[in-house]
Design an enzyme around this catalytic site. Structure first.
Site, short mmCIF file in Angstrom:
data_model
loop_
_atom_site.label_atom_id
_atom_site.label_comp_id
_atom_site.label_asym_id
_atom_site.label_seq_id
_atom_site.Cartn_x
_atom_site.Cartn_y
_atom_site.Cartn_z
N TRP A 130 8.41 24.97 49.74
CA TRP A 130 9.85 25.26 49.71
C TRP A 130 10.00 26.78 49.83
CZ3 TRP A 130 12.58 26.55 44.66
CH2 TRP A 130 13.95 26.72 44.85
N ASP A 211 5.75 24.39 38.56
CA ASP A 211 7.18 24.24 38.79
C ASP A 211 7.52 22.75 38.68
OD1 ASP A 211 9.78 24.27 39.67
OD2 ASP A 211 9.37 25.32 41.55
N LYS A 246 17.94 18.17 38.97
CA LYS A 246 17.80 16.85 39.61
C LYS A 246 17.68 15.76 38.56
CE LYS A 246 16.40 19.92 42.74
NZ LYS A 246 16.76 20.36 44.03
#
Ligand SMILES: Cc1ncc(COP(=O)(O)O)c(C=O)c1O
Length: 398
Positions: A130, A211, A246
């Protein structure tokens, strides 16, 4: 001053969002942004969150400042969610957590800490990754490097190549690892590979920065944290950036955390935590509280917690179903493309083998928007559009 700014170049990801938002074609498919959508195409507020928010607002006595390190009740709740109640570092005095405005801010704070304490460190990322994740570190002036990660032929994680690449890291370097649902590939480490990687980092004195942004979207809330829990039980030093965006669908409320695992605990850990607070004060002063208070309430109320777990499980299985439907459609519509790798991958994302040029042709000719590396968000795909997507891919691959 501002007239010096004349040649603005869109960030590659922001550029995709901008073009997609300006696209008025009725068939437009936004498969780029990493937001969960239900079968009606909505990014809904979870019922547990709605209920908890009403409770928090009704009982809130003050809106006085909470301070740079944020909501400590949230920090405690999230430590237990990510690491598990019985983890050896919980209550060890070695774990220090700040509540941050999302994992994005946690990563930026981590970068600031590294710049302060070890500016010659290189930060290692998977290839592909990402892209915004890398920006947090380059913007802090740090050196970054990439290690191999993904085998495009088989659609699997190439673990040997990963370790081979990380063999070039020097003692003290930092390895960024995705806890689960790797962004963008969906190719995750197995628990055995987490064990090997932990040993590798210990031997070479590398510090992991894990992460954790998709807990609950891969194999479930507990399973998605198993690898990082193993690592945290064995590493003397480690950082963990956590996103609640999320898992609780509170993207815009900006809730997350940065955890520091200190080698000894005690006064040293206290110092590290205070230093983190100091850096945060200079970066954004302090985080917002409401989202953190809502999540704390959910985690401390058995019935809200059970409702949240059930909603997250529904989201997880919905994404899995879309993976299966996509592979079923693709197998018939694109017989030359073996898409079965998508069933082995986890979370919202998988990558389609597309050059940047082909990805832009999909945008221009078919109004289909994907992220760099051909990243597709299954959660944004509606069942009735899979055939259209297959036709569009067929055209660009011809
Ligand atoms: C791997 C990863 N980390 C962090 C983030 C940022 O999350 P947050 O919304 O908590 O800042 C994202 C968001 O897409 C992500 O994919």
């Amino acid at each position: 001053m501002f007239d010096k700014l004349t040649d603005y170049q869109d960030d590659i990801i922001e550029g995709i969002f901008r073009r997609c938002a300006a696209d008025n074609r009725p068939e437009v498919m936004n498969l780029s942004i990493g937001v969960y959508r239900d079968r009606h195409g909505a990014a809904p507020v979870m019922n547990a969150v709605r209920q908890a928010e009403a409770d928090v607002i009704a009982s809130q006595q003050t809106k006085a400042y909470v301070g740079p390190l944020g909501n400590m009740a949230y920090a405690g709740a999230i430590e237990r969610l990510v690491l598990g109640d019985d983890h050896p570092v919980i209550d060890s005095g070695r774990l220090k957590t700040a509540q941050t405005p999302g994992a994005g801010a946690a990563l930026r704070v981590a970068a600031e800490l590294i710049r302060d304490l070890a500016p010659d460190t290189t930060i290692w990322f998977s290839d592909p990754v990402w892209l915004h994740q890398v920006d947090f570190f380059t913007r802090a002036g740090l050196k970054v490097a990439w290690h191999p990660y993904y085998d495009w032929q088989s659609g699997t994680l190439d673990f040997d190549a990963m370790l081979d690449g990380l063999g070039k890291a020097k003692a003290g370097d930092i390895v960024v690892i995705h806890a689960a649902c790797h962004n963008p590939t969906g190719a995750d480490l197995s628990l055995d590979q987490w064990r090997v990687l932990t040993e590798f980092c210990l031997q070479r004195k590398l510090m992991p920065l894990v992460d954790s942004a998709y807990q609950g979207y891969g194999d479930g809330i507990e399973a998605d944290a198993a690898g990082l829990r193993h690592m945290a039980a064995h590493m003397p030093e480690m950082m963990i950036a956590v996103s609640s965006s999320k898992s609780f669908a509170v993207y815009r409320d900006r809730v997350g955390a940065l955890m520091l695992l200190h080698p000894e605990g005690g006064r040293g850990a206290e110092e590290a935590w205070l230093h983190m607070g100091d850096l945060i004060r200079g970066l954004y002063f302090m985080p917002p509280d409401l989202g953190a208070a809502v999540i704390t309430h959910i985690m401390s109320d058995a019935s809200l917690k059970a409702a949240w777990q059930a909603e997250l499980e529904t989201a997880r299985t919905h994404v899995q179903r879309l993976r299966q439907l996509t592979v079923d459609h693709f197998t018939t519509a694109l017989p030359d493309f073996d898409s079965r790798y998508m069933l082995r991958q986890k979370g919202m994302f998988s990558c389609l083998p597309l050059s940047d040029e082909q990805r832009l042709t999909l945008e221009q000719d078919h109004a289909v928007y994907l992220m760099p590396s051909g990243r597709l968000n299954f959660a944004a795909l509606s069942e009735d559009k899979i055939t259209y997507l297959a036709e569009a891919l067929n055209t660009v691959w011809k």
